[in-house]
Enzyme design. Structure first.
Site, short mmCIF file in Angstrom:
data_model
loop_
_atom_site.label_atom_id
_atom_site.label_comp_id
_atom_site.label_asym_id
_atom_site.label_seq_id
_atom_site.Cartn_x
_atom_site.Cartn_y
_atom_site.Cartn_z
N HIS A 4 0.84 -1.20 0.00
CA HIS A 4 0.00 0.00 0.00
C HIS A 4 0.87 1.24 0.00
O HIS A 4 0.44 2.32 0.41
CB HIS A 4 -0.95 -0.01 1.19
CG HIS A 4 -1.57 -1.35 1.41
ND1 HIS A 4 -1.11 -2.23 2.36
CD2 HIS A 4 -2.55 -1.98 0.76
CE1 HIS A 4 -1.80 -3.36 2.27
NE2 HIS A 4 -2.68 -3.22 1.32
S1 FES Z 1 2.00 -0.54 3.14
FE1 FES Z 1 0.37 -1.84 3.69
S2 FES Z 1 1.45 -3.57 4.35
FE2 FES Z 1 3.05 -2.25 3.87
#
Ligand code: FES
Ligand code: HEM
Lengths: 429, 197
Positions: free
Chosen positions: B162
């Protein structure tokens, strides 16, 4: 629903009478699925409830036989799936039915839910019916998520890691909750084993809630495209043969689509990464859940804060529980709500858009777009629906279901019934 | 039911008041015992899901780090999670040190070898005298993915799940992850052997 329009169950044989006096099961079935009155104007969007019931049976039957060959162990799970695919007689077929069946199940449930949103099925007196539906939807998501972990491929493992880690956002106890879910310090054997146990259990819980859902349905009766309640025998037809045949026809078409996926595109809806065995040291470059969870995943990623992202993701489903009280309009069907009808379609596009963004990497313009759509998603429920009911000018509705189908002139019993019979939720504009 | 009894009896028999109170007491006491009993019976069903004795037994490992050159890293498994052991280059450390703590998203060191309130300056991401060694759980503090080495806008780690960027001290700089990556408890047994856990 009032139930005296069509003759009820009469046992025809002595054995039938004997049985009926002791356990009126045949009576329950007959009165619920033969003599039961359904609005005469139901369209094909109303066939998805039946399709969903069949899909639940398909999943349970294929699941139980897959369980005869599957091994819930981190060292063998992946191989046992390949064993099912290559060695077990018709194993490939059973597995492809089960894995594509989950997708078809969700396709049907989404059509079913949007049908409810369009025709205002959640409004009084059907709030409990609607809420039970949302409970089923939640259980389905939990079941599908845990089922997807079972093949123990890369997506299984990392999907399980990311989703269970959502609970670490809970203040104070988050970490302990996650350890408890895992049964260890990372997703591993205890996690796989318990997910298997629960994946076996939950479909039967779904079946239980479906029974309550159908019970609630048979208390209030179905809605219909006019949104007007049934007022007389002219408005209804008996479930059998009318609804039975229509449901069976729709189901056949649906099963053709299902078979097309199973036989021609069995892996189209899956991810190639899941044919790679789980590796706790390497996260796939691009983790995405199955298509049916993408809109919620997009909402999760749209929010820059972990806790708030998780809250909004669960909130996007939780809002459905209070939907009956957020929509202030007393007109049910979008057919008579010129503004809501447009907002409904915008909402459909927003949900599909969120699904599209959920499959894209979380960067740049995609994140901005996901934020805008997330805000719109919630605005639809908390701003648009409450306000529309106050400002919208609904179109005139027909006096009765029969009127809408046959035209007012054809109605044998004539005007008096129609004039007096405006249903309660329809009285205010 | 109890309420009716009180009202009915209270009207004509004064000592019935005591009788009713005693009954109330019994009811409440029974209810309380039932509640405690239910909770006690439910607990084993909940607690069985927590890590079992065999999972808890695997709590420490020893790693030989003699083969790691400056600028290199190895990854070992500890409690089912990857631990990165990185021999940081001078440039990496300099970069991490040049960052003021005020610029960090998470101001805490998250180092199990230090006090929980220790600030996240670069020195606190390691142990005194071994600052070039960054021994860290290579688990993104967002939702648990494994970030990529030497990637992202700060040259440390980048989590593709993410989009979280960590710097060369494993501290979160941009993205949804709330905390710096955790430093597990560890101890240098000698020049080349480190015990984690
Ligand atoms: S940014 Fe969501 S798990 Fe690493
Ligand atoms: C609500 C109904 C159900 C849904 C939505 C569902 C969904 C799923 C999904 C998505 C998978 C992963 C498929 C794959 O990628 O291979 C799966 C696997 C599995 N499911 Fe189900 N399932 C349901 C009911 C059941 C039931 C009742 C059982 C019976 C015990 C069962 C047993 C299994 C087994 C053994 C697997 C592993 C084999 C495989 O992955 O194909 N499922 N399920």
């Amino acid at each position: 629903m009032q139930h005296d329009y069509f003759p009820r169950y009469e046992p025809k044989t002595a054995v039938g009478r004997w049985f009926d006096d002791r356990l009126p099961l045949t009576r329950l079935m007959y009165d619920s699925f033969v003599a039961y009155p359904v609005p005469r104007n139901l369209n094909y969007f109303y066939t998805f409830g039946g399709i969903l019931s069949i899909m639940l049976v398909v999943q349970i039957v294929t699941g139980v036989v897959l369980a005869m060959h599957y091994v819930p162990h981190e060292d063998f799970a992946f191989d046992s799936i390949e064993h099912i695919m290559r060695n077990v007689n018709y194993g490939w077929l059973l597995r492809y039915i089960h894995s594509n069946g989950a997708s078809m199940f969700f396709l049907a449930v989404y059509i079913h839910i949007f049908r409810g949103l369009y025709f205002g099925s959640y409004k009084a007196p059907r709030e409990i019916l609607w809420i039970l539906g949302v409970v089923i939807f939640l259980l389905m998501m939990a079941t599908a998520f845990m089922g997807y972990v079972l093949p123990w491929g890369q997506m299984s493992f990392w999907g399980a890691t990311v989703i269970t880690n959502l609970f670490s956002a809970i203040p104070l106890v988050g970490e302990s909750v996650v350890t408890w879910l895992w049964g260890g310090f990372a997703v591993g054997q205890p996690t796989l084993n318990r997910f298997y146990s629960l994946h076996y259990l939950l479909p039967f819980m779904i079946a239980g809630v479906v029974a309550l859902h159908v019970w609630a349905l048979h208390v209030t009766g179905q809605t219909n495209p006019t949104g007007i309640e049934v007022k007389s025998k002219q408005d209804v037809v008996p479930f059998t043969p009318h609804a039975t045949i229509k449901d069976a026809f729709a189901m056949t078409l649906f099963l053709i689509l299902f078979a097309w996926f199973v036989f021609y595109l069995p892996n189209y809806l899956g991810h190639a990464d899941n044919y790679q065995k789980a590796d706790p040291l390497v996260t796939p470059a691009h983790i995405v859940p199955e298509w049916y969870l993408l809109p919620f995943y997009a909402i999760l990623r749209a929010v820059p804060s972990k806790l708030f992202g998780v809250v909004l993701m669960f909130g996007s489903i939780a809002v459905l529980f209070i939907l009956p009280w957020l929509d202030t309009s007393r007109v049910r069907s979008a057919n008579y709500r010129p503004l809501y009808r447009q907002f409904f379609w915008i909402f459909v596009v927003v949900c599909i858009g969120l699904g599209y963004l959920g499959a894209k990497p979380a960067e740049g313009g995609y994140v901005v777009a996901a934020r805008i759509l997330t805000i719109y998603y919630f605005a639809h429920f908390f701003l648009i629906l409450p306000l529309l009911g106050l400002f919208e000018n609904p179109r005139p509705r027909p006096a009765s279901i029969a009127d809408s189908v046959l035209g007012p002139a054809d109605q044998p019993s004539g005007a008096p019934a129609a004039a007096g019979g405006v249903a309660a939720p329809e009285t205010r504009g | 039911m109890t309420r009716t009894t009180t009202a009915d009896l209270g009207a004509d028999a004064p000592d019935a008041e005591t009788e009713a109170t005693r009954r109330d007491f019994l009811l409440i006491a029974t209810g309380a015992f039932a509640a405690v009993g239910t909770a006690a019976a439910v607990w084993p069903f909940i607690h069985q899901m927590n890590p079992d004795a065999s999972a808890l037994a695997l709590s420490s490992i020893e790693v030989d780090i003699s083969s790691i050159e400056e600028g290199q890293a190895i990854t070992v498994m500890w409690q089912g999670k990857p631990v990165s052991i990185r021999y940081r280059s001078a440039a990496e450390m300099e970069e991490a040190r040049a960052t003021p703590v005020d610029d960090l998203a998470d101001p805490l060191a998250r180092n199990d070898n230090l006090d929980a309130t220790a600030p996240a300056n670069d020195e606190n991401r390691s142990v005194p005298g071994r600052e070039q060694w960054l021994i860290m759980l290579k688990v993104c503090t967002h939702l648990g993915c494994i970030p990529l080495d030497e990637a992202g806008e700060f040259g440390g780690w980048f989590c593709p799940c993410h989009g979280s960027h960590y710097d060369t001290a494993g501290r979160i700089r941009i993205g949804p992850a709330p905390e710096n990556m955790a430093i597990p408890p560890f101890e240098f047994l000698d020049e080349t052997l480190v015990r984690i856990g």
